[in-house]
Write an enzyme that holds these catalytic residues in place. Sequence first.
Site, PDB file in Angstrom:
ATOM      1  N   HIS A  99      75.285  13.523  -3.101  1.00 59.42           N
ATOM      2  CA  HIS A  99      75.134  13.129  -1.703  1.00 59.42           C
ATOM      3  C   HIS A  99      76.455  13.178  -0.936  1.00 59.42           C
ATOM      4  O   HIS A  99      76.456  13.156   0.292  1.00 59.42           O
ATOM      5  CB  HIS A  99      74.475  11.746  -1.599  1.00 59.42           C
ATOM      6  CG  HIS A  99      75.368  10.594  -1.932  1.00 59.42           C
ATOM      7  ND1 HIS A  99      75.325   9.943  -3.146  1.00 59.42           N
ATOM      8  CD2 HIS A  99      76.317   9.949  -1.217  1.00 59.42           C
ATOM      9  CE1 HIS A  99      76.190   8.955  -3.156  1.00 59.42           C
ATOM     10  NE2 HIS A  99      76.814   8.936  -1.985  1.00 59.42           N
ATOM     11  N   ASP A 129      72.042  12.866  -8.869  1.00 54.28           N
ATOM     12  CA  ASP A 129      73.006  12.680  -7.782  1.00 54.28           C
ATOM     13  C   ASP A 129      74.419  13.038  -8.234  1.00 54.28           C
ATOM     14  O   ASP A 129      75.387  12.339  -7.938  1.00 54.28           O
ATOM     15  CB  ASP A 129      72.975  11.250  -7.251  1.00 54.28           C
ATOM     16  CG  ASP A 129      73.763  11.086  -5.951  1.00 54.28           C
ATOM     17  OD1 ASP A 129      73.900  12.093  -5.224  1.00 54.28           O
ATOM     18  OD2 ASP A 129      74.251   9.973  -5.671  1.00 54.28           O
ATOM     19  N   SER A 205      81.751   6.471  -3.432  1.00 54.83           N
ATOM     20  CA  SER A 205      80.754   7.325  -4.087  1.00 54.83           C
ATOM     21  C   SER A 205      81.417   8.503  -4.785  1.00 54.83           C
ATOM     22  O   SER A 205      82.203   9.235  -4.186  1.00 54.83           O
ATOM     23  CB  SER A 205      79.750   7.845  -3.058  1.00 54.83           C
ATOM     24  OG  SER A 205      78.977   6.802  -2.542  1.00 54.83           O
TER      25      SER A 205
END
Length: 464
Positions: A99, A129, A205
């Site tokens: 992402h 992911d 992230s």
Amino acid sequence: MLWRKIATGLLLIVSVNVVQAQNLPNFSDIVEANSPAVVKINTVSHAQASPRSALPDSQQIPEIFRHFLDPRNQAERESRSLGSGFILSSDGYLLTNNHVVEGADEIVVRLQDRREFEAELVGTDKRSDLALLKIDAKGLPFLKFAKPDDLKVGEWVLAIGSPFGLDFSASAGIVSAIGRSIPTEDNENYVPFIQSDVAINPGNSGGPLFNLDGEVVGINSQIFTRSGGSIGLSFAIPASVAVNVVEQLKSKGRVDRGWLGVMIQEVDRDLAASFGLRKPEGALVARIEPGSPADDAGLQVGDIILKFAGEKIAESSDLPHVVGSTQPGESVPVEVIREGKKKSLSVTVATLGSQEDDQQAAGSDNSSDTGSSRLGMVVEALPKELAQRWDVKAGVLVTNVAPGSAADAAGLRPGDVVTQIGFNAISSLDDYTMVEQQLPSDSLLPIRFVRQGRPIFRTIATPK
């Protein structure tokens, strides 16, 4: 004497605090040794702006203004995002979240020494992911993954990343849980997340989660928050998942997962009792795809999978994790409970494809009074068009449920298609009538029905 007691008490408190401080980990060595291999990732996406309005006939516009309506002359919109990542090898392979780089036209990687590189996207895996990048550099510092299954709840962990753009920030905490199931927006569940209370915020992230040996145990991916910031619930992708994904992305640019071909549901206390289990465990098979590996292996609707490929299935969410990590084409043992007895099977796992959209369902207006009042529901023969729409081979259609009845307590409602009561399949009205008449009194039995195309198991209590 009083002052001596006070002094002794203060000395004892200081001594306890010193001992506790000595037992706390010092993360400075881990940060110093590993932060050079952590990177900041900046992405840029370009999108062409849409015209504000559409004119029915551009010929009515004077020539001098027509070029403003040409799509080639529309201004581009630029969006930027940031995240973290880390170097996997000295020749420039990096790992981050999917992402972070999804839809990006430009990916710029910044190292701790302030060098910047434009990254090439090697491959992505949306289901986990994760994304694998490559930069043109040699002799880079890199991180190592920890051994699978070594992580324990309560263990100290450390995160390094760029929360809110604050480069190379460190935060620490403990592992709160292992094997957390968090379904994606596509209702897929192939990652057994590590939950921790490490402060993770937007920008973290893709960054690494370290153990006290400086090894990567996870890749920070998600937070649970009501405010937009960390509240002590952060989730990381386990190293075991990342290792498998990286190997496949490197070798073939995609990730293949195992596929069994079943729809499952959780086993609660009542279902466990009705199936003869001492406690709730396993994954209850509610539906089997025709021609799937499960179908070929002889799995049946109503089986409760207790073990798959030697791994214990404590909860239904454990099964997708184990099946997904199984190599397609591999034959593995499966242990199930069928009609109260254990049974061993062997299944050859296939390759997971794209998730198909669920079929839309509609009710039926045709009804009859055929059925029985013992369970408190009126049923009729299943219309062919409804069977085709919901992909149901056989069963009876519920047209009415009496309030306060056994069927009502079990949660049935008009429009449901009953396909099994106890261990008996219901294929027709005759089957239903015969099975209902032979049901034992004052018993808790499993009942399977299909609601708008979705199979469901519940328990139904037969009257005394």
